[in-house]
Design an enzyme around this catalytic site. Sequence first.
Site, PDB file in Angstrom:
ATOM      1  N   GLY A  60      36.785  23.333   8.216  1.00 39.37           N
ATOM      2  CA  GLY A  60      36.986  23.473   9.659  1.00 39.37           C
ATOM      3  C   GLY A  60      35.958  24.432  10.244  1.00 39.37           C
TER       4      GLY A  60
ATOM      5  N   ALA B 129      22.078  35.035  10.586  1.00 39.91           N
ATOM      6  CA  ALA B 129      21.833  36.175   9.688  1.00 39.91           C
ATOM      7  C   ALA B 129      21.239  35.697   8.358  1.00 39.91           C
ATOM      8  CB  ALA B 129      23.142  36.936   9.447  1.00 39.91           C
TER       9      ALA B 129
ATOM     10  N   ASP C 175      38.528  28.205   1.560  1.00 37.37           N
ATOM     11  CA  ASP C 175      38.677  28.243   0.100  1.00 37.37           C
ATOM     12  C   ASP C 175      38.370  26.899  -0.552  1.00 37.37           C
ATOM     13  OD1 ASP C 175      40.964  27.131   1.138  1.00 37.37           O
ATOM     14  OD2 ASP C 175      42.326  28.097  -0.291  1.00 37.37           O
TER      15      ASP C 175
ATOM     16  N   THR D 208      36.755  30.785   8.323  1.00 38.64           N
ATOM     17  CA  THR D 208      37.926  29.954   8.633  1.00 38.64           C
ATOM     18  C   THR D 208      38.841  30.739   9.561  1.00 38.64           C
ATOM     19  OG1 THR D 208      39.984  29.055   7.746  1.00 38.64           O
ATOM     20  CG2 THR D 208      38.908  30.694   6.383  1.00 38.64           C
TER      21      THR D 208
ATOM     22  N   ARG E   9      34.323  17.366   6.218  1.00 38.31           N
ATOM     23  CA  ARG E   9      35.089  17.377   4.961  1.00 38.31           C
ATOM     24  C   ARG E   9      34.564  16.172   4.186  1.00 38.31           C
ATOM     25  NH1 ARG E   9      39.116  21.313   6.192  1.00 38.31           N
ATOM     26  NH2 ARG E   9      39.585  21.297   8.411  1.00 38.31           N
TER      27      ARG E   9
ATOM     28  N   ASP F 153      42.875  33.099   5.317  1.00 32.83           N
ATOM     29  CA  ASP F 153      43.720  32.932   4.124  1.00 32.83           C
ATOM     30  C   ASP F 153      42.931  33.066   2.820  1.00 32.83           C
ATOM     31  OD1 ASP F 153      42.228  30.665   4.476  1.00 32.83           O
ATOM     32  OD2 ASP F 153      43.839  29.252   4.058  1.00 32.83           O
TER      33      ASP F 153
ATOM     34  N   ARG G 119      47.831  25.558   8.439  1.00 36.20           N
ATOM     35  CA  ARG G 119      48.520  24.556   7.603  1.00 36.20           C
ATOM     36  C   ARG G 119      49.280  25.229   6.457  1.00 36.20           C
ATOM     37  NH1 ARG G 119      43.895  20.752   5.819  1.00 36.20           N
ATOM     38  NH2 ARG G 119      42.807  22.657   6.307  1.00 36.20           N
TER      39      ARG G 119
ATOM     40  N   ASP H  79      41.870  30.603   9.585  1.00 33.55           N
ATOM     41  CA  ASP H  79      43.169  30.827   8.926  1.00 33.55           C
ATOM     42  C   ASP H  79      43.315  32.222   8.303  1.00 33.55           C
ATOM     43  OD1 ASP H  79      44.014  28.329   9.594  1.00 33.55           O
ATOM     44  OD2 ASP H  79      43.414  27.411   7.702  1.00 33.55           O
TER      45      ASP H  79
END
Length: 323
Positions: free
Chosen positions: A11, A22, A103, A126, A72, A130, A172, A128
Amino acid sequence: MNKIGVLTSGGDAPGMNAAIRAVCRTSLHHGAECYGIMRGYQGLIENEVKQLDTTAVANILQRGGTILKTARSKAFFDKEGRAQAAKNLKEQGIDSLVVIGGDGSFKGAQKLFKEHNIKVIGVPGTIDNDILGTDLTIGYDTALNTAVSAIDKIRETAEAHDRIFIVEVMGRDAGYLALNSGISCGAQHIFIPELQENIESFVNEVTDDRKRKKQTNLIIVAEGDEFGGAQKLNEYLIEQIPNIQSRVTILGHIQRGGSPSATDRILASRMGYSAVNSLLDGISGHMIGIQGGEIKVLPFDQMKDRKKENPLDLSEMAMIISK
Ligand code: ATP
């Protein structure tokens, strides 16, 4: 001459462009060449590669999305796909790669390293937040602020009509966005994938709130919550509490867009810079993280079979101070 590739995968997240910039400029500073790979691993398989000079990354720092586009890629899950990707890189003499993504993208990068000895460094991008090993991922701060500013607006209209609002935010598998936007906006209930809710006591609480004419009931739900998102939760509430006035808002992709916050721009710049320096120091199979404000270079293997844990004590705190 070192040739360093960079791609964005999974995403998109605001701040990815700052990271690309950078990576490119740090490579050029060290006399290396920098190559942008379009559409993540799919572009790697299809050999969509272009050399980046300093002007290619000019004026992108403040832009959301990613100039390299993202995707994806199903084909990259297969050995053959990864072999084709590695062949394309080797034919162009690109010996190392910065992968900016989540991840899943890191798992792909690790395979490229282990199976084909391509030097890889992951940069966590991301919304998320996570990824184990880093306090923050690129894009999370912007997405959180976008969600908070949208929920504040929803709260005003909810208050005007004395309605319950159920707002679904992205996530998710991870409830970081839901939990922290809920805390920031004073939500009375927050549903996150990491926590099993006692749905009966939730319905009782909402019923009691109604009885004592509590003005607003703001409920935040992560899209991946076990209940199945805001719509399902609303249907359940309507079934359980007759005449309830409830509305659902799904924030959706608005959370991914927009100009990155200063925090994300700085984070992305520091991470992209460190990724290239690590590669040039001969490090591979690692990701860049930030812990307590300090940049860390961490082996991908530290993430094996482990998930970053959402600080659930925050969830308890949120419930206590919103009553
Ligand atoms: P986000 O957190 O935004 O979803 P992500 O990087 O976790 O980002 P994924 O869709 O999980 O997003 O992964 C992105 C791409 O990485 C996949 O489409 C695939 O090409 C590759 N990938 C993911 N997992 C693996 C895996 N186990 N093996 C090989 N490649 C993978």
